[in-house]
Design an enzyme around this catalytic site. Structure first.
Site, PDB file in Angstrom:
ATOM      1  N   ASN A 132       0.638  -5.091  -1.145  1.00 34.78           N
ATOM      2  CA  ASN A 132      -0.048  -3.804  -1.153  1.00 34.78           C
ATOM      3  C   ASN A 132       0.914  -2.721  -1.643  1.00 34.78           C
ATOM      4  O   ASN A 132       1.854  -2.365  -0.936  1.00 34.78           O
ATOM      5  CB  ASN A 132      -0.534  -3.485   0.271  1.00 34.78           C
ATOM      6  CG  ASN A 132      -1.300  -2.187   0.364  1.00 34.78           C
ATOM      7  OD1 ASN A 132      -1.023  -1.228  -0.338  1.00 34.78           O
ATOM      8  ND2 ASN A 132      -2.274  -2.148   1.260  1.00 34.78           N
ATOM      9  N   PRO A 133       0.716  -2.179  -2.848  1.00 32.57           N
ATOM     10  CA  PRO A 133       1.645  -1.184  -3.392  1.00 32.57           C
ATOM     11  C   PRO A 133       1.784   0.050  -2.501  1.00 32.57           C
ATOM     12  O   PRO A 133       2.882   0.605  -2.372  1.00 32.57           O
ATOM     13  CB  PRO A 133       1.030  -0.814  -4.752  1.00 32.57           C
ATOM     14  CG  PRO A 133       0.109  -1.932  -5.091  1.00 32.57           C
ATOM     15  CD  PRO A 133      -0.389  -2.475  -3.791  1.00 32.57           C
ATOM     16  N   GLY A 134       0.674   0.481  -1.887  1.00 36.91           N
ATOM     17  CA  GLY A 134       0.734   1.639  -1.006  1.00 36.91           C
ATOM     18  C   GLY A 134       1.623   1.395   0.196  1.00 36.91           C
ATOM     19  O   GLY A 134       2.422   2.249   0.589  1.00 36.91           O
ATOM     20  N   LYS A 135       1.508   0.215   0.768  1.00 44.14           N
ATOM     21  CA  LYS A 135       2.323  -0.132   1.927  1.00 44.14           C
ATOM     22  C   LYS A 135       3.797  -0.263   1.543  1.00 44.14           C
ATOM     23  O   LYS A 135       4.681   0.234   2.250  1.00 44.14           O
ATOM     24  CB  LYS A 135       1.830  -1.435   2.564  1.00 44.14           C
ATOM     25  CG  LYS A 135       2.577  -1.820   3.836  1.00 44.14           C
ATOM     26  CD  LYS A 135       2.017  -3.087   4.455  1.00 44.14           C
ATOM     27  CE  LYS A 135       0.691  -2.872   5.127  1.00 44.14           C
ATOM     28  NZ  LYS A 135       0.266  -4.058   5.930  1.00 44.14           N
ATOM     29  N   ASP A 183       2.373  -5.941  10.084  1.00 42.47           N
ATOM     30  CA  ASP A 183       0.964  -6.259  10.295  1.00 42.47           C
ATOM     31  C   ASP A 183       0.385  -5.116  11.102  1.00 42.47           C
ATOM     32  O   ASP A 183       0.871  -4.814  12.195  1.00 42.47           O
ATOM     33  CB  ASP A 183       0.763  -7.587  11.029  1.00 42.47           C
ATOM     34  CG  ASP A 183      -0.682  -8.064  10.868  1.00 42.47           C
ATOM     35  OD1 ASP A 183      -1.076  -8.357   9.734  1.00 42.47           O
ATOM     36  OD2 ASP A 183      -1.404  -8.124  11.869  1.00 42.47           O
ATOM     37  N   PHE A 236      -3.870   4.951   2.475  1.00 43.90           N
ATOM     38  CA  PHE A 236      -4.561   3.735   2.057  1.00 43.90           C
ATOM     39  C   PHE A 236      -5.299   3.156   3.260  1.00 43.90           C
ATOM     40  O   PHE A 236      -5.212   3.677   4.367  1.00 43.90           O
ATOM     41  CB  PHE A 236      -3.581   2.706   1.470  1.00 43.90           C
ATOM     42  CG  PHE A 236      -2.453   2.328   2.397  1.00 43.90           C
ATOM     43  CD1 PHE A 236      -2.574   1.236   3.236  1.00 43.90           C
ATOM     44  CD2 PHE A 236      -1.290   3.075   2.442  1.00 43.90           C
ATOM     45  CE1 PHE A 236      -1.552   0.881   4.099  1.00 43.90           C
ATOM     46  CE2 PHE A 236      -0.253   2.724   3.301  1.00 43.90           C
ATOM     47  CZ  PHE A 236      -0.388   1.631   4.132  1.00 43.90           C
ATOM     48  N   LYS A 250       2.283  12.431   7.249  1.00 46.09           N
ATOM     49  CA  LYS A 250       1.829  11.223   7.936  1.00 46.09           C
ATOM     50  C   LYS A 250       3.017  10.427   8.472  1.00 46.09           C
ATOM     51  O   LYS A 250       2.979   9.904   9.598  1.00 46.09           O
ATOM     52  CB  LYS A 250       1.001  10.355   6.983  1.00 46.09           C
ATOM     53  CG  LYS A 250       0.560   9.028   7.595  1.00 46.09           C
ATOM     54  CD  LYS A 250      -0.086   8.120   6.572  1.00 46.09           C
ATOM     55  CE  LYS A 250      -0.343   6.740   7.152  1.00 46.09           C
ATOM     56  NZ  LYS A 250      -0.845   5.774   6.164  1.00 46.09           N
ATOM     57  N   HIS A 279       1.700   5.260  13.243  1.00 43.66           N
ATOM     58  CA  HIS A 279       2.032   4.038  13.972  1.00 43.66           C
ATOM     59  C   HIS A 279       3.179   3.294  13.299  1.00 43.66           C
ATOM     60  O   HIS A 279       4.051   2.738  13.956  1.00 43.66           O
ATOM     61  CB  HIS A 279       0.805   3.137  14.067  1.00 43.66           C
ATOM     62  CG  HIS A 279       0.118   2.900  12.752  1.00 43.66           C
ATOM     63  ND1 HIS A 279      -0.367   3.924  11.967  1.00 43.66           N
ATOM     64  CD2 HIS A 279      -0.169   1.758  12.069  1.00 43.66           C
ATOM     65  CE1 HIS A 279      -0.912   3.420  10.869  1.00 43.66           C
ATOM     66  NE2 HIS A 279      -0.798   2.117  10.906  1.00 43.66           N
TER      67      HIS A 279
END
Length: 201
Positions: free
Chosen positions: A17-20, A76, A157, A180, A185
């Site tokens: 996932n590029p955003g992650k 995760d 995302f 953010k 989290h």
């Protein structure tokens, strides 16, 4: 308190996932660690058949370590909705389908909550590290909040456009990344991680 964990300056992120990957690099930047996606080694994703966020994070980290032979970090995370008995939870990504269509997943949650006043929810993030010695560590972060519909904001995302964190007035999807990253989290889990590591010179 565990012993300090030594991490190299370059690690592998067990994510496609590029955003992650981008968000994790921002969170690691201040301690001088650069993270590279596992897609440099393989496009095959492991079967996440754990019963918790921590177990699934470890499955991904172990797989990335095996593929790359480098220290690997896996995240995760997922959205847990009180009125849905904690769903989608560990199945958060799977609700988006093979096409990773989170717009569809958010619409599904909206449908399931139709007529229900309780919109409380929380995000969980479990970070797992497997180092070159195959030693394993897990750190977890959680943030409470509430869901809002329709979706708001194009930042972030996943489920960010429907989640308003506690004591805030806008969704994660409306927040600038640095805003953010102060409260998410994932940032909570990373603070725990960074409090227990030493970066190799």
């Amino acid at each position: 308190m565990i012993n300090r964990i030594e991490l190299p300056k370059e690690i592998i992120i067990a994510s496609h996932n590029p955003g992650k990957v981008r968000e994790i690099n921002i969170l690691l930047n201040d301690i001088g660690i650069k993270a590279y996606p596992i897609s440099l080694f393989s496009d095959i994703e492991p079967i996440e058949n754990g019963s918790s966020f921590a177990e699934n994070a470890l499955i991904k980290a172990r797989n990335a370590k095996q593929l790359s032979n480098k220290t690997s970090l896996a995240d995760d995370s997922g959205l847990c909705v009180d009125a849905l008995d904690g769903a989608p939870g560990i199945y958060s990504a799977r609700w988006a389908g093979l096409e990773k269509d989170f717009g569809r997943a958010m619409s599904l949650i909206e449908e399931k909550l139709h007529g229900i006043d309780n919109k409380k929810a929380y995000f969980i993030c479990a970070l797992a590290i497997v180092n070159e010695k195959n030693e394993e560590y897990v750190f977890e972060g959680k943030i409470n909040g509430a869901l809002t519909f329709p979706q708001k904001g194009k930042m972030g995302f996943g489920y960010d456009p429907i989640f308003i964190p506690e004591n805030h007035a806008v969704t994660f999807g409306e927040m600038a990344p640095n805003e953010k990253d102060l409260i998410s989290h994932r940032s909570i889990a990373f603070k725990k991680l960074k409090g227990n590591i030493i970066v190799k010179k």
